[in-house]
Motif scaffolding. Structure first.
Motif, PDB file in Angstrom:
ATOM      1  N   MET B   1      40.118  31.607  14.498  1.00  0.00           N
ATOM      2  CA  MET B   1      39.422  29.920  14.028  1.00  0.00           C
ATOM      3  C   MET B   1      40.288  28.888  13.563  1.00  0.00           C
ATOM      4  O   MET B   1      39.428  28.894  12.819  1.00  0.00           O
ATOM      5  CB  MET B   1      37.893  30.009  14.327  1.00  0.00           C
ATOM      6  N   LYS B   2      41.739  28.790  13.152  1.00  0.00           N
ATOM      7  CA  LYS B   2      42.343  28.062  12.812  1.00  0.00           C
ATOM      8  C   LYS B   2      41.748  26.563  13.110  1.00  0.00           C
ATOM      9  O   LYS B   2      41.912  25.603  12.108  1.00  0.00           O
ATOM     10  CB  LYS B   2      43.492  28.583  13.253  1.00  0.00           C
ATOM     11  N   GLN B   3      41.365  26.628  13.871  1.00  0.00           N
ATOM     12  CA  GLN B   3      40.562  25.158  13.824  1.00  0.00           C
ATOM     13  C   GLN B   3      39.834  24.544  13.048  1.00  0.00           C
ATOM     14  O   GLN B   3      39.070  23.647  13.036  1.00  0.00           O
ATOM     15  CB  GLN B   3      40.473  25.053  15.373  1.00  0.00           C
ATOM     16  N   GLU B   4      38.721  25.303  12.654  1.00  0.00           N
ATOM     17  CA  GLU B   4      37.862  25.136  12.093  1.00  0.00           C
ATOM     18  C   GLU B   4      37.259  24.471  10.658  1.00  0.00           C
ATOM     19  O   GLU B   4      36.944  23.518  10.648  1.00  0.00           O
ATOM     20  CB  GLU B   4      37.082  26.551  11.473  1.00  0.00           C
ATOM     21  N   LYS B   5      38.874  24.637  10.093  1.00  0.00           N
ATOM     22  CA  LYS B   5      38.471  23.583   8.981  1.00  0.00           C
ATOM     23  C   LYS B   5      39.263  21.918   9.498  1.00  0.00           C
ATOM     24  O   LYS B   5      38.297  21.534   8.485  1.00  0.00           O
ATOM     25  CB  LYS B   5      39.817  23.912   7.906  1.00  0.00           C
ATOM     26  N   ARG B   6      40.077  22.323  10.218  1.00  0.00           N
ATOM     27  CA  ARG B   6      40.812  20.863  10.922  1.00  0.00           C
ATOM     28  C   ARG B   6      38.911  20.120  11.421  1.00  0.00           C
ATOM     29  O   ARG B   6      39.212  19.238  10.404  1.00  0.00           O
ATOM     30  CB  ARG B   6      41.145  20.997  11.522  1.00  0.00           C
ATOM     31  N   GLU B   7      38.120  20.663  12.285  1.00  0.00           N
ATOM     32  CA  GLU B   7      37.016  20.568  12.190  1.00  0.00           C
ATOM     33  C   GLU B   7      35.905  19.660  11.445  1.00  0.00           C
ATOM     34  O   GLU B   7      35.032  18.461  10.934  1.00  0.00           O
ATOM     35  CB  GLU B   7      36.508  20.899  13.051  1.00  0.00           C
ATOM     36  N   ARG B   8      36.598  20.233  10.184  1.00  0.00           N
ATOM     37  CA  ARG B   8      35.716  20.014   9.042  1.00  0.00           C
ATOM     38  C   ARG B   8      35.503  18.904   8.301  1.00  0.00           C
ATOM     39  O   ARG B   8      35.341  18.109   8.284  1.00  0.00           O
ATOM     40  CB  ARG B   8      35.224  21.413   8.351  1.00  0.00           C
ATOM     41  N   HIS B   9      37.669  19.212   8.164  1.00  0.00           N
ATOM     42  CA  HIS B   9      37.347  17.984   7.670  1.00  0.00           C
ATOM     43  C   HIS B   9      37.193  16.009   8.423  1.00  0.00           C
ATOM     44  O   HIS B   9      37.358  15.601   7.565  1.00  0.00           O
ATOM     45  CB  HIS B   9      38.896  17.730   7.538  1.00  0.00           C
ATOM     46  N   ALA B  10      37.443  16.801   9.775  1.00  0.00           N
ATOM     47  CA  ALA B  10      37.186  15.664  10.367  1.00  0.00           C
ATOM     48  C   ALA B  10      35.987  15.275  10.185  1.00  0.00           C
ATOM     49  O   ALA B  10      35.872  13.790   9.538  1.00  0.00           O
ATOM     50  CB  ALA B  10      37.404  15.636  12.148  1.00  0.00           C
ATOM     51  N   LYS B  11      35.265  16.035  10.189  1.00  0.00           N
ATOM     52  CA  LYS B  11      33.369  16.285   9.554  1.00  0.00           C
ATOM     53  C   LYS B  11      33.176  15.137   8.279  1.00  0.00           C
ATOM     54  O   LYS B  11      31.718  13.861   8.573  1.00  0.00           O
ATOM     55  CB  LYS B  11      32.526  16.629  10.151  1.00  0.00           C
ATOM     56  N   ILE B  12      33.936  15.253   7.828  1.00  0.00           N
ATOM     57  CA  ILE B  12      33.779  15.185   6.247  1.00  0.00           C
ATOM     58  C   ILE B  12      34.179  13.677   6.354  1.00  0.00           C
ATOM     59  O   ILE B  12      33.331  12.768   5.792  1.00  0.00           O
ATOM     60  CB  ILE B  12      34.720  16.008   4.974  1.00  0.00           C
ATOM     61  N   LEU B  13      35.405  13.176   6.960  1.00  0.00           N
ATOM     62  CA  LEU B  13      35.780  11.753   6.895  1.00  0.00           C
ATOM     63  C   LEU B  13      34.967  11.458   7.891  1.00  0.00           C
ATOM     64  O   LEU B  13      34.599   9.578   7.260  1.00  0.00           O
ATOM     65  CB  LEU B  13      37.456  11.509   7.460  1.00  0.00           C
ATOM     66  N   ALA B  14      34.571  11.470   8.621  1.00  0.00           N
ATOM     67  CA  ALA B  14      33.197  11.198  10.073  1.00  0.00           C
ATOM     68  C   ALA B  14      32.389  10.043   9.061  1.00  0.00           C
ATOM     69  O   ALA B  14      31.162   9.826   9.411  1.00  0.00           O
ATOM     70  CB  ALA B  14      33.033  11.601  10.881  1.00  0.00           C
ATOM     71  N   THR B  15      31.362  11.618   8.103  1.00  0.00           N
ATOM     72  CA  THR B  15      30.452  11.143   6.624  1.00  0.00           C
ATOM     73  C   THR B  15      31.066  10.591   6.341  1.00  0.00           C
ATOM     74  O   THR B  15      30.013   9.249   6.050  1.00  0.00           O
ATOM     75  CB  THR B  15      30.052  12.743   6.707  1.00  0.00           C
ATOM     76  N   LEU B  16      31.714  10.303   5.475  1.00  0.00           N
ATOM     77  CA  LEU B  16      32.310   9.089   4.757  1.00  0.00           C
ATOM     78  C   LEU B  16      32.163   7.554   5.089  1.00  0.00           C
ATOM     79  O   LEU B  16      32.388   6.937   4.459  1.00  0.00           O
ATOM     80  CB  LEU B  16      33.364   9.794   4.050  1.00  0.00           C
ATOM     81  N   ASN B  17      32.645   7.935   6.374  1.00  0.00           N
ATOM     82  CA  ASN B  17      33.258   6.907   7.460  1.00  0.00           C
ATOM     83  C   ASN B  17      31.395   6.514   6.981  1.00  0.00           C
ATOM     84  O   ASN B  17      31.392   4.741   7.919  1.00  0.00           O
ATOM     85  CB  ASN B  17      33.514   6.642   8.459  1.00  0.00           C
ATOM     86  N   ALA B  18      30.421   6.467   7.289  1.00  0.00           N
ATOM     87  CA  ALA B  18      29.348   6.067   7.647  1.00  0.00           C
ATOM     88  C   ALA B  18      27.906   6.462   6.268  1.00  0.00           C
ATOM     89  O   ALA B  18      27.445   5.356   6.242  1.00  0.00           O
ATOM     90  CB  ALA B  18      28.328   7.188   9.043  1.00  0.00           C
ATOM     91  N   ALA B  19      28.933   6.775   5.363  1.00  0.00           N
ATOM     92  CA  ALA B  19      27.420   6.985   3.791  1.00  0.00           C
ATOM     93  C   ALA B  19      28.469   6.557   2.425  1.00  0.00           C
ATOM     94  O   ALA B  19      27.613   6.738   1.679  1.00  0.00           O
ATOM     95  CB  ALA B  19      27.204   8.131   4.352  1.00  0.00           C
ATOM     96  N   SER B  20      30.125   6.252   2.356  1.00  0.00           N
ATOM     97  CA  SER B  20      30.723   5.474   1.071  1.00  0.00           C
ATOM     98  C   SER B  20      29.913   6.820   0.592  1.00  0.00           C
ATOM     99  O   SER B  20      31.007   6.625  -0.295  1.00  0.00           O
ATOM    100  CB  SER B  20      30.066   4.765   1.287  1.00  0.00           C
ATOM    101  N   SER B  21      29.206   8.094   0.451  1.00  0.00           N
ATOM    102  CA  SER B  21      29.555   9.005  -0.693  1.00  0.00           C
ATOM    103  C   SER B  21      28.762  10.348   0.674  1.00  0.00           C
ATOM    104  O   SER B  21      27.905   9.803   0.175  1.00  0.00           O
ATOM    105  CB  SER B  21      28.919   8.601  -1.995  1.00  0.00           C
TER     106      SER B  21
END
Lengths: 254, 254
Positions: B1-21
């Motif tokens: 599951m090498k993709q898991e880290k990428r997905e997580r990073h994307a989700k972190i960015l997405a979260t940051l997009n909505a929440a500023s921190s």
DNA sequence: TGAAAATTGTTGAAATTCCAACAATTGCAT
DNA sequence: ATGCAATTGTTGGAATTTCAACAATTTTCA
């Protein structure tokens, strides 16, 4: 020292301007106060919507753009657009334009950038300069002077001296209020520059929406006889209208 | 599951997009991983310039959203901060400061707003004026002139004439490139103002990050003997360093 | 297949932050 | 002057985060 808290808050904002996030401990050290004080500042500023907390620090609030104003903007936007368009119609033949500061003046500047070319615009407002500067066929000249943070414009002796050696076909000025005495401004520094501009132009247009009618402000920057035209978005009250007629001020209701 | 880290990073960015921190603990819970994993993600993404850490969490990197620029900005932000801080240390005793235009100069201006007071700053850059203007204990003077849209600054004859009647303890100038001949700028209009500034100040600091080394640009605005100090973020190549020594330019590597 | 590399989890001690309660100081109004 | 409110500092314990070291698991690729 009631000012100290304000200064501290300003510095916190300035820090966030430079650094996207700050830490309580760092800030306490920099500003020479205790961490608890910083925490209390954060609480207060959070309630004011200026920042949002993080564990150990704070970040700039999402909707806290540099110059995010209250909402009068949105309410009067359509009216100001109409005023701006009518103003540009009225100055279409001018070759050298002086433009003052203020929200309405910026709208005029945007319309000018859209519809005019091969002219020179002289202003003391950053926002006006930036708006007109979008059009590369327009020469924009910035007036020197003290930078006035609240209005992002230049004021003071340098500005006024600079204006002395200038000629313009037309000057466009905003106003905080319009009374029988004349247009006035809340800030004396700006009013002084307005007066100086007015003296260097062959024609003077004052632009102001209806909310300015019969509102007196600290400093009158012109007498009605000096004003050629008033551009607004609704007929003024009877008394004011009478004064305008008496002084031969042309009235444009957009 | 090498993709898991990428997905997580994307989700972190997405979260940051909505929440500023975001907070480490919160994110670990949401994504069902350990806090250490999130921390390691943060480290990695910080190196990639996507976010910056706070105690307990992270925030969006300063230059990561508005225009999705290339990375010169993001990559060099920390360096520019360091340059800016070192510069302010070097001019702490100045009372009248001239500041030029450019990204690095704005960083310096922000630091000045934070750490100095009861001084006068003269500039031809809108961004510098706005940054320094945050501090009400600093007098900001704007130089007149043609408005230059690309750089949001004033240039031309009016600017240069205005500068003739001015004295400053110190001038701080950015540069597009630094070669053996001297600092140069891509825009001749700006270079001309820089030269005029330089002639009015007792001391001249040039601030530039390492990407400027050995890059020649159209217009040289100073000879090395006129420059008192160069503030940068990495040791210059041998040839350039030699030239600096020969001309007694003090080198500050932040 | 097998071993090196990468990824993730666990753990415990150290550092940092948070929070509430209380004290000291200052400014302001009665 | 006196008292009240606002501001700030101090303190101690609880909660949280960090960091380094080590272990477990998975991936890569030779």
């Amino acid at each position: 020292m009631k000012q100290e808290k304000r200064e501290r808050h300003a510095k916190i904002l300035a820090t966030l301007n430079a650094a996207s996030s700050v830490r309580v401990a760092e800030l306490a050290y920099q500003l020479g106060v205790s961490t608890e004080t910083i925490r209390r500042d954060f609480d207060e500023m959070t309630r004011a919507g200026q920042l949002s907390r993080t564990y150990g620090g704070a970040v700039r609030a999402l909707s806290a753009e540099p110059h995010a104003q209250a909402q009068p903007r949105g309410l009067l936007l359509a009216e100001r657009q109409r005023i701006a368009k009518a103003t540009v119609d009225a100055v279409a033949d001018a070759r050298i334009l002086l433009i003052g500061s203020g929200e309405t003046a910026v709208h005029v500047a945007r319309q000018i950038a859209l519809r005019m070319k091969d002219i020179t615009v002289v202003t003391h407002s950053f926002a006006v300069a930036a708006a007109v500067g979008e059009n590369h066929r327009i020469e924009v000249m910035m007036i020197p002077g003290r930078y006035h943070p609240a209005k992002a414009s230049t004021t003071g002796g340098h500005a006024i001296v600079f204006l002395q050696s200038l000629y313009a076909d037309c000057v466009i000025l905003g106003a905080s209020g319009l009374t029988g005495d004349g247009p006035s401004h809340a800030l004396p520094e700006i009013a002084a520059v307005n007066t100086a501009m007015l003296n260097r132009a062959a024609r003077c247009l004052v632009v102001a929406d209806q909310s300015k009618f019969d509102q007196p402000f600290s400093t009158r920057f012109a007498d009605w006889p000096q004003v050629s035209t008033l551009v607004t978005d609704a007929p003024p009250p009877a008394g004011l209208r009478k004064t305008l007629e008496t002084n031969r001020v042309k009235l444009l209701v957009a």
